[in-house]
Design a protein around this motif. Structure first.
Motif: not given
Length: 480
Positions: A229-238, A243-249, A419-423
């Motif tokens: 969830v943390w990785g997905l939430i930050g994906a639009p900004d980062h 590294v942040r998104t891929i690392g979290a996922l 699903g809400g976070s991913v969407g």
């Protein structure tokens, strides 16, 4: 022609006399549903108040998103743990504790004097919600005196869960415009106290299921869900490639893999592998995740369109969503009877088709579009949600032993929140990638198109259920 449908309620004649505990059970169901509505509302109730919150507490543009994400992160990440806690320690006890935490930090958040204090309060609200929410379905089903009452309770639960998001936007707009944004949090306090003071009187505690608590599973499930969830939430900004998104996922995937291995080896798993051995249940969970993902993304885009493009106030913006909760709550009175007559699958097919068409219509909005152009889609989306959510919930819980109802409920709501976070993350990225300064609809059309794809995936999952029915001849099949 022989009709083939999913398992449904038997068409037994209605009893002439109500069960002796029907009044107490109805009161208990009402009280628990009030709590569920409050928990769901908080995912969206502060949306239309964000500009006022930013001004009062001096949020940075990036930090403001954590007013929403702090709640979503804790709620989505801890649901499986909350479900297992209810199974082990008693669902009423755990529900009461979670709701007490939620109510306390609603008060603290409303009193917040700094951005940090509000974000921490929202996160702790999410912790309380995650502890309480998985027990709601189990308490509803155990409180219902008969199958008809159970179906009605499920219909009301899904109406609250699916319509609560849109209703939260309406309530948030009213409170922000007429009183203060702080009342989007304060409103929980009297409601929470009412439930805490009355629920033990009308709802019976469920039996405790003794057994060793799965510590490794709890850490892996919670850490994995939070990381994803943390990785997905930050994906639009980062960025999706950061590294942040891929690392979290990646961390989330590793922890989920550890969870899968652990749950096969322990005597009392946090998430029973048997829950995922049913094609019916897995497909239903996929429908819930993609369906809800499209809905949350639509809220994100539509609020901006109404406030920024059309110049609506927070109150008017909230009221503009009225077609959705109105149609969902209206259908909640009808859907249980439709399920009893036609089964779950036809309603799910109609609902996912309607959702896809509603998003496609929004993706075709032209310049100069007004509210009259989006109203049909909002109505279609509300009707589609009203037809779909109760049958999905019914299929996920079908065949689950009473002692594992909390875990199944936690799994269902985890998929809904993930699903809400991913969407939201996907649609926000699509919108940002196609945004044109001064022309909101240019990027929004792509975002609504991506929402249509999510709804289409829900439809495909529903069609996989239908495909398994084609070779069958029996009118009632389990699809396990």
């Amino acid at each position: 022609m022989t009709s083939t449908v999913l398992p449904r309620a038997h068409k037994a004649p209605l009893p002439s006399d109500l069960p002796p505990n029907a009044g107490r059970a109805a009161a208990g169901i009402f009280i628990v549903l009030i709590a569920q509505l409050m928990l769901v509302l908080d995912a969206t109730v502060v949306n239309v108040a964000l500009p006022h919150i930013s001004t009062d507490l001096s949020f940075s543009p990036a930090g403001l998103s954590w007013v929403l994400n702090g709640y979503t992160l804790a709620f989505g990440g801890l649901l499986l743990l909350g479900g297992r806690l209810g199974d082990v320690f008693g669902r009423l006890r755990v529900f009461w504790l979670g709701l007490a935490v939620f109510t306390l930090f609603s008060l603290v958040g409303g009193l917040a004097q700094s951005a940090e204090m509000l974000v921490v309060s929202r996160a702790l609200q999410g912790v309380g919600a995650a502890i309480a929410a998985p027990s709601v379905l189990a308490l509803l089903t155990t409180s219902a005196p008969d199958e008809a009452a159970r179906n009605r309770a499920l219909g009301l639960f899904t109406a609250v869960s699916s319509g609560g998001g849109a209703l939260g936007l309406i309530l948030g707009g009213i409170l922000t415009d007429l009183i203060s944004w702080r009342w989007t949090l304060f409103i929980n306090v009297p409601i929470g106290l009412f439930v805490l003071l009355t629920v033990r009187r009308f709802v019976t505690e469920t039996p405790r299921r003794p057994g060793r608590f799965d510590i490794v599973g709890a850490i892996a499930a919670t850490g994995g869900a939070v990381s994803v969830v943390w990785g997905l939430i930050g994906a639009p900004d980062h960025g999706w490639g950061s590294v942040r998104t891929i690392g979290a996922l990646a961390l989330g995937v590793v922890l989920i893999a550890i969870l899968a291995v652990t749950e096969r080896r322990v005597a009392h798993p946090l998430l029973r592998p048997s829950l995922l051995r049913s094609h019916r249940r897995v497909a239903s969970l996929a429908i819930m995740a993609t369906f809800y993902g499209g809905m949350m993304a639509m809220f994100f885009l539509m609020v901006q369109f109404l406030e920024d493009d059309l110049g609506f106030s927070p109150l008017t913006t909230g009221l503009a969503f009225l077609p959705m909760p109105a149609s969902i709550f209206t259908l909640s009175r009808i859907t249980p009877r439709l399920v009893a007559r036609f089964g779950q699958l036809p309603l799910i097919l109609v609902g996912t088709t309607g959702m896809t068409l509603g998003f496609l219509r929004l993706a075709e909005l032209g310049s100069g579009a007004g509210y009259v152009d989006v109203f049909p889609s909002l109505l279609t989306l509300g009707i589609s949600a009203g037809l779909t959510f109760m049958p999905i919930t019914s299929l996920v819980l079908l065949g689950v032993e009473p002692e594992h109802a909390g875990s199944a409920s936690g799994l269902l709501q985890t998929m809904q929140q993930l699903g809400g976070s991913v969407g939201l993350a996907v649609i926000a990225s699509v919108y940002a990638a196609n945004a044109v300064p001064g022309d909101f609809l240019h990027g929004a059309r792509y975002g609504f198109g991506a929402s249509a794809i999510l709804a289409g995936l829900a439809l495909v999952s529903a069609l996989t259920l239908a495909a398994r029915l084609i070779p069958r001849r029996s009118p009632r099949v389990a699809l396990d």
